[in-house]
Scaffold this motif. Structure first.
Motif, PDB file in Angstrom:
ATOM      1  N   ALA A   1      11.283 -16.800  18.351  1.00 28.72           N
ATOM      2  CA  ALA A   1      11.080 -16.474  19.636  1.00 28.72           C
ATOM      3  C   ALA A   1      12.485 -14.816  19.630  1.00 28.72           C
ATOM      4  N   ASP A   2      13.589 -15.455  18.633  1.00 31.15           N
ATOM      5  CA  ASP A   2      14.663 -14.636  19.139  1.00 31.15           C
ATOM      6  C   ASP A   2      14.159 -13.460  17.423  1.00 31.15           C
ATOM      7  N   ILE A   3      13.376 -13.409  16.501  1.00 30.82           N
ATOM      8  CA  ILE A   3      13.360 -12.296  15.377  1.00 30.82           C
ATOM      9  C   ILE A   3      11.909 -12.066  14.928  1.00 30.82           C
ATOM     10  N   VAL A   4      12.270 -10.144  14.758  1.00 21.49           N
ATOM     11  CA  VAL A   4      11.205  -9.417  15.090  1.00 21.49           C
ATOM     12  C   VAL A   4      11.072  -9.122  13.505  1.00 21.49           C
ATOM     13  N   GLN A   5      10.159  -8.549  13.181  1.00 17.83           N
ATOM     14  CA  GLN A   5      10.866  -8.432  11.443  1.00 17.83           C
ATOM     15  C   GLN A   5       9.612  -7.164  11.105  1.00 17.83           C
ATOM     16  N   VAL A   6      10.534  -6.310  10.826  1.00 15.97           N
ATOM     17  CA  VAL A   6       9.897  -4.883  10.518  1.00 15.97           C
ATOM     18  C   VAL A   6       9.548  -4.408   9.270  1.00 15.97           C
ATOM     19  N   LYS A   7       8.034  -4.096   9.269  1.00 11.08           N
ATOM     20  CA  LYS A   7       7.807  -4.404   7.588  1.00 11.08           C
ATOM     21  C   LYS A   7       7.234  -3.117   7.302  1.00 11.08           C
ATOM     22  N   PHE A   8       8.165  -2.310   5.949  1.00 11.46           N
ATOM     23  CA  PHE A   8       7.214  -1.034   5.484  1.00 11.46           C
ATOM     24  C   PHE A   8       6.924  -1.098   4.256  1.00 11.46           C
ATOM     25  N   GLU A   9       5.001  -1.278   4.493  1.00 14.09           N
ATOM     26  CA  GLU A   9       4.523  -1.153   2.980  1.00 14.09           C
ATOM     27  C   GLU A   9       4.190   0.090   2.226  1.00 14.09           C
ATOM     28  N   ALA A  10       4.927   0.229   1.280  1.00 16.11           N
ATOM     29  CA  ALA A  10       4.742   1.390   0.571  1.00 16.11           C
ATOM     30  C   ALA A  10       3.562   1.449  -0.593  1.00 16.11           C
ATOM     31  N   VAL A  11       2.533   1.796  -0.835  1.00 18.21           N
ATOM     32  CA  VAL A  11       2.027   2.159  -2.104  1.00 18.21           C
ATOM     33  C   VAL A  11       2.029   3.436  -2.482  1.00 18.21           C
ATOM     34  N   ILE A  12       3.048   3.376  -3.491  1.00 19.82           N
ATOM     35  CA  ILE A  12       2.732   4.140  -4.518  1.00 19.82           C
ATOM     36  C   ILE A  12       2.095   4.958  -6.089  1.00 19.82           C
ATOM     37  N   ALA A  13       2.050   6.296  -5.741  1.00 18.09           N
ATOM     38  CA  ALA A  13       0.676   6.944  -7.151  1.00 18.09           C
ATOM     39  C   ALA A  13       1.271   6.273  -8.284  1.00 18.09           C
ATOM     40  N   ASP A  14       0.422   6.470  -9.119  1.00 17.42           N
ATOM     41  CA  ASP A  14       0.245   6.601 -10.475  1.00 17.42           C
ATOM     42  C   ASP A  14       1.722   7.380 -10.753  1.00 17.42           C
ATOM     43  N   GLY A  15       2.666   6.859 -11.814  1.00 14.22           N
ATOM     44  CA  GLY A  15       3.462   8.320 -12.285  1.00 14.22           C
ATOM     45  C   GLY A  15       4.805   8.363 -11.283  1.00 14.22           C
ATOM     46  N   TRP A  16       5.167   7.411 -10.043  1.00 13.90           N
ATOM     47  CA  TRP A  16       5.275   7.857  -9.559  1.00 13.90           C
ATOM     48  C   TRP A  16       7.064   6.296  -8.714  1.00 13.90           C
ATOM     49  N   HIS A  17       7.722   6.334  -8.833  1.00 12.53           N
ATOM     50  CA  HIS A  17       8.691   4.924  -8.049  1.00 12.53           C
ATOM     51  C   HIS A  17       9.771   6.001  -7.517  1.00 12.53           C
ATOM     52  N   VAL A  18       9.591   4.484  -6.059  1.00 15.04           N
ATOM     53  CA  VAL A  18      10.851   4.297  -5.295  1.00 15.04           C
ATOM     54  C   VAL A  18      12.290   3.687  -5.716  1.00 15.04           C
ATOM     55  N   TYR A  19      12.839   3.917  -5.259  1.00 14.27           N
ATOM     56  CA  TYR A  19      14.152   3.427  -5.924  1.00 14.27           C
ATOM     57  C   TYR A  19      14.676   2.869  -4.693  1.00 14.27           C
ATOM     58  N   SER A  20      15.894   1.163  -5.043  1.00 14.46           N
ATOM     59  CA  SER A  20      15.840   0.380  -4.211  1.00 14.46           C
ATOM     60  C   SER A  20      16.672   0.453  -3.569  1.00 14.46           C
ATOM     61  N   THR A  21      17.477  -0.983  -3.040  1.00 18.97           N
ATOM     62  CA  THR A  21      18.042  -0.147  -2.256  1.00 18.97           C
ATOM     63  C   THR A  21      19.494  -0.944  -2.529  1.00 18.97           C
ATOM     64  N   GLY A  22      20.879  -0.154  -2.460  1.00 23.93           N
ATOM     65  CA  GLY A  22      22.161  -0.482  -2.871  1.00 23.93           C
ATOM     66  C   GLY A  22      22.753  -0.247  -3.697  1.00 23.93           C
ATOM     67  N   LEU A  23      21.723   1.540  -4.209  1.00 16.85           N
ATOM     68  CA  LEU A  23      22.126   1.657  -5.791  1.00 16.85           C
ATOM     69  C   LEU A  23      23.853   2.742  -5.621  1.00 16.85           C
ATOM     70  N   GLU A  24      24.384   2.969  -7.260  1.00 19.52           N
ATOM     71  CA  GLU A  24      25.198   3.366  -6.168  1.00 19.52           C
ATOM     72  C   GLU A  24      25.448   4.853  -6.514  1.00 19.52           C
TER      73      GLU A  24
END
Length: 156
Positions: free
Chosen positions: A40-63
């Motif tokens: 009732a009091d939580i809304v969840q936003v999802k960002f679903e990524a499809v990543i092409a071969d040979g590519w990568h997406v960086y995670s959270t909280g990197l140095e």
């Protein structure tokens, strides 16, 4: 003469449309953004990524000094605030990256970034974006973002 000009204009427009479609097909990261009421009091936003071969997406909280970490930016909010931190679901890889000279964490193939928002009242809204970095073995995209907006129960 008018017919030739008309045909030439159609040919140019078709070629341009093909280039735009081709550029869109070559995007190394594609996101789908969804919203769900998980309580009732939580809304969840999802960002679903499809990543092409040979590519990568960086995670959270990197140095600092490394690649662009995935991070949520809230531009405006009414009766809604992010709860906890941005979470990532997927097979996270941790490896040394010679381009950045440090250990980094990233995802290949797919990842889902999830942000919960605590909402109150019957009228709430939020607008912002997910910022992220993506690279392959030879280059990186400029820092990129995916927008989200929700207003009461409508996600755009």
């Amino acid at each position: 003469m008018k017919r030739i000009l008309k045909l030439a204009a159609i040919a140019v427009m078709s070629a341009m449309a093909g280039m735009v479609a081709s550029a869109q097909d070559n995007e190394p990261v594609r996101f789908n953004v969804t919203k769900e009421h998980v309580s009732a009091d939580i809304v969840q936003v999802k960002f679903e990524a499809v990543i092409a071969d040979g590519w990568h997406v960086y995670s959270t909280g990197l140095e600092e000094g490394g690649p662009v970490s995935a991070a949520l930016v809230v531009e405006s909010a009414k009766n809604a605030r992010p709860e906890d931190t941005l979470k990532a679901e997927g097979k996270e890889i941790s490896a040394y990256d010679s381009m950045f000279g440090m250990d980094v964490r990233y995802f290949e193939d797919k990842v889902v970034f999830i942000q919960n928002f605590k909402v109150k009242g019957s009228r709430f809204s939020a607008k912002g974006c997910l910022e992220y970095g993506a690279c392959n073995d030879t280059m990186c995209l400029p820092p990129s973002s995916v927008e989200f907006t929700f207003d009461e129960s409508v996600l755009k």
